[in-house]
Design a protein around this motif. Structure first.
Motif, short mmCIF file in Angstrom:
data_model
loop_
_atom_site.label_atom_id
_atom_site.label_comp_id
_atom_site.label_asym_id
_atom_site.label_seq_id
_atom_site.Cartn_x
_atom_site.Cartn_y
_atom_site.Cartn_z
N VAL A 76 50.02 114.82 1.76
CA VAL A 76 49.97 114.67 3.22
C VAL A 76 51.36 114.89 3.83
N GLU A 77 52.36 114.27 3.19
CA GLU A 77 53.73 114.35 3.71
C GLU A 77 54.22 115.80 3.75
N ASN A 78 53.92 116.56 2.71
CA ASN A 78 54.37 117.98 2.67
C ASN A 78 53.76 118.77 3.82
N LEU A 79 52.45 118.55 4.05
CA LEU A 79 51.79 119.29 5.13
C LEU A 79 52.32 118.83 6.48
N TYR A 80 52.52 117.53 6.62
CA TYR A 80 53.03 116.94 7.87
C TYR A 80 54.41 117.54 8.21
N ASN A 81 55.28 117.58 7.21
CA ASN A 81 56.63 118.13 7.44
C ASN A 81 56.57 119.63 7.72
N LYS A 82 55.60 120.30 7.09
CA LYS A 82 55.46 121.75 7.33
C LYS A 82 55.08 121.99 8.80
N PHE A 83 54.15 121.18 9.33
CA PHE A 83 53.74 121.35 10.72
C PHE A 83 54.93 121.08 11.65
N HIS A 84 55.68 120.01 11.38
CA HIS A 84 56.85 119.71 12.21
C HIS A 84 57.84 120.87 12.18
N LEU A 85 58.02 121.46 11.01
CA LEU A 85 58.99 122.55 10.87
C LEU A 85 58.52 123.79 11.64
N VAL A 86 57.23 124.13 11.49
CA VAL A 86 56.67 125.30 12.19
C VAL A 86 56.90 125.14 13.69
N ILE A 87 56.63 123.97 14.20
CA ILE A 87 56.72 123.75 15.66
C ILE A 87 58.18 123.70 16.11
N THR A 88 58.99 122.85 15.45
CA THR A 88 60.36 122.64 15.97
C THR A 88 61.25 123.86 15.72
N SER A 89 60.92 124.66 14.70
CA SER A 89 61.80 125.81 14.44
C SER A 89 61.45 126.97 15.38
N SER A 90 60.23 126.95 15.95
CA SER A 90 59.82 128.10 16.79
C SER A 90 59.97 127.79 18.27
N VAL A 91 60.08 126.50 18.63
CA VAL A 91 60.18 126.16 20.05
C VAL A 91 61.44 125.33 20.22
N GLU A 92 62.33 125.77 21.13
CA GLU A 92 63.61 125.07 21.25
C GLU A 92 63.33 123.61 21.57
N THR A 93 64.06 122.70 20.95
CA THR A 93 63.71 121.27 21.07
C THR A 93 64.71 120.53 21.96
N ASN A 94 65.60 121.31 22.63
CA ASN A 94 66.51 120.51 23.49
C ASN A 94 65.70 120.07 24.71
N LYS A 95 64.87 119.05 24.45
CA LYS A 95 63.89 118.65 25.47
C LYS A 95 64.63 118.06 26.67
N THR A 96 64.68 118.84 27.72
CA THR A 96 65.41 118.36 28.90
C THR A 96 64.45 117.77 29.92
N LYS A 97 63.26 118.38 30.02
CA LYS A 97 62.35 117.99 31.10
C LYS A 97 61.44 116.84 30.69
N ALA A 98 61.10 115.99 31.64
CA ALA A 98 60.15 114.90 31.37
C ALA A 98 58.78 115.51 31.14
N TYR A 99 58.47 116.56 31.93
CA TYR A 99 57.12 117.15 31.84
C TYR A 99 57.17 118.52 31.19
N ALA A 100 56.07 118.88 30.56
CA ALA A 100 55.94 120.23 30.00
C ALA A 100 55.81 121.22 31.14
#
Ligand SMILES: CC1(C)CN=C(N2CCN(c3ncnc4sc(C(F)(F)C(F)(F)F)cc34)CC2)S1
Length: 488
Positions: A76-100
């Motif tokens: 489970v952990e491997n898949l969970y970390n894979k999903f986090h990596l896919v998302i955070t590596s493809s979408v910039e994470t300097n989350k500045t805005k409160a809303y999407a």
């Protein structure tokens, strides 16, 4: 970077259904918001292991002792970390805005979309979870929508939520969920509209968008959606009973925590499972189907069809034909104020099956023997039957796409003519002009609850011929008159 909490890690390796229930309880009760990626991976892993070819069919005994294959934390952990990596590596994470923003939601949708297998059979079962996405790069249309919401949760956007009609899913976001966007495809051969706002044009009048009364999920209701989407099917005819038991236990957990109150289809799913194997004698499945209807009436202005077809299907399977006719008439009462569009195939197939399969089978069963209590002697049944057909005729009225064709007429005439003329003559149809005024601005734009003003009453009384003011669709009018003239 969210990690799997120690309290949840302690539940691994997962060996019983009850342990999964404990994991969901800890996520639903024990933290600010449940981790959609974690729960979708766990249920997807269990479902895929227990419904794949290799698994021998075993009969479970109880959620406590029901032995599952061991599901290790590491998997489970491997898949969970894979999903986090896919998302955070493809979408910039300097989350500045409160809303999407629309751009952010579209980019997360693009990440999921572009990482799917090029071409595969989209309607295959077991393609709804992040487990399917992470191990097979395949998702169905619900799965894409769910993965986008789970991805936005990973990025910290707690305003992005799943919006569900009865056959499509999209997202709302921004202050008070004021924005919405398509994020997945719908149906076959339709160009996807990802990134666009939800149907403003003709599609706004189609059932697909439920007259702007979709289920807007909270995080907890998104968990209910992933649980509802669990598919226990081993093949077209057999379910893996331990997957079905898991789904039923999780739906009861969500029900008891109050997270199904505004989710009619999830209550209906639970009703179907309870009918097969009752777990809660204090809440019979029949009352669950009633609850789903009450929820749709209370929260969605009675604009949803499925709560009535859940109930009608239950009555039909249990030979309660008079009640089934009433449920189906109520379903038809919902659809008649929509315009039929090419996006509405699913509900078209539902009404077609009721009209051309289920009702003819009932008529056959009722006219074969000498049923003393036959529905063929009950004017209320005839009345509900007319209401059912009339709603479908009205659905067609004003629609760009026709609904009825000759294939409908034969079973329709066959069915109506099975009722004796003296029974038919006892039906008096009184309808209210205002309620029947279809598709004018008032109905589709007002927010008041038309349902409360229900005033289409059908009361067994004098001869229908005396009712020159009946507002049935001309087809039904002609058929009813023909019946009264005993032509049929
Ligand atoms: C009375 C019925 C023929 C029996 N099952 C029915 N279901 C089964 C469960 N089901 C559902 N049950 C819970 N939630 C959802 S969200 C959804 C959807 F919007 F279409 C989506 F998301 F596009 F797939 C569908 C659906 C769809 C309707 S209707």
């Amino acid at each position: 970077m969210a990690v799997i909490r120690d309290i949840d890690k302690a539940l691994f390796p997962i060996k019983t259904i009850n342990t999964v229930v404990k994991l969901f309880t800890s996520q639903l009760e024990g933290c600010s918001e449940p981790d959609l990626a974690l729960l979708s991976i766990v249920t997807g892993l269990i479902e895929n292991q227990l419904t794949s070819r290799s698994n021998a069919v075993q009969l479970p005994d109880s959620p406590e002792t029901n032995v599952l294959p061991r599901f290790e934390l590491e998997t489970v952990e491997n898949l969970y970390n894979k999903f986090h990596l896919v998302i955070t590596s493809s979408v910039e994470t300097n989350k500045t805005k409160a809303y999407a923003t629309r751009d952010l939601v579209k980019r997360v949708s693009d990440v999921i979309w572009n990482s799917l297998t090029r071409s595969y059979y989209k309607d295959r079962p077991h393609l709804q979870s992040l487990y399917s996405y992470l191990t097979g790069s395949k998702l169905d249309c619900f799965g894409v929508a769910f993965a986008v919401v789970a991805g936005c949760q990973v990025l910290g956007y707690s305003d992005v939520h799943l919006a569900l009609s009865e056959d499509h899913a999209w997202v709302v976001f921004g202050p008070n969920g004021s924005e919405n966007a398509e994020i997945t495809w719908h149906g076959k051969g339709n160009e996807d509209k990802r990134g666009q706002e939800i149907g403003k044009g003709v599609s706004a009048r189609s059932w697909l968008y439920v007259n702007n009364k979709p289920v807007i999920c909270t995080r907890h209701m998104e968990v209910a959606a992933l649980v509802s989407a669990i598919n226990p099917a081993l093949n077209a005819n057999v379910d893996a009973s331990e997957v079905a038991m898991l789904q039923q236990e999780l739906l009861w957990l969500l029900y008891d925590l109050g997270h199904l109150k505004k989710y009619p289809m999830a209550i209906g799913n639970l009703g179907d499972l309870e009918e097969i194997s009752p777990k809660r004698s204090d809440i019979p499945c029949s009352s669950l189907f009633e609850e789903a209807i009450e929820s749709a009436r209370k929260y969605y202005n009675n604009q949803h069809v499925y709560p009535y077809t859940y109930q009608g299907g239950y009555y039909y399977r249990n030979n309660m034909y008079k009640e089934a006719f009433e449920s189906w008439a109520n379903a038809s009462d919902v659809i008649r104020l929509y315009n039929y569009s090419r996006d509405d195939e699913e509900i078209y197939k539902e009404f077609l099956e009721i009209a051309n399969e289920l009702i003819p089978q009932i008529m056959k069963a009722e006219s074969s023997g000498f049923e003393a209590n036959t529905i063929l002697k009950k004017p209320q049944c005839f009345a509900n039957l007319l209401k059912f057909y009339d709603g479908i005729c009205q659905w067609e009225e004003g629609s760009a796409t026709p609904v009825l064709h000759i294939g409908w007429a034969k079973p329709l005439v066959n069915t109506i003519s099975k009722f004796d003329s003296d029974v038919r003559a006892q039906v008096n149809i009184v309808c209210d002009e205002e309620k029947l005024m279809k598709k004018n601005g008032s109905y589709f734009n007002n927010n008041n609850n038309n349902y409360e003003k229900e005033n289409t009453t059908v009361i067994p009384k004098l001869n229908v011929k005396e009712q020159s003011t009946s507002n049935f669709h001309p087809t039904i009018e002609a058929l009813t008159a023909a019946c009264s003239e005993k032509i049929l």
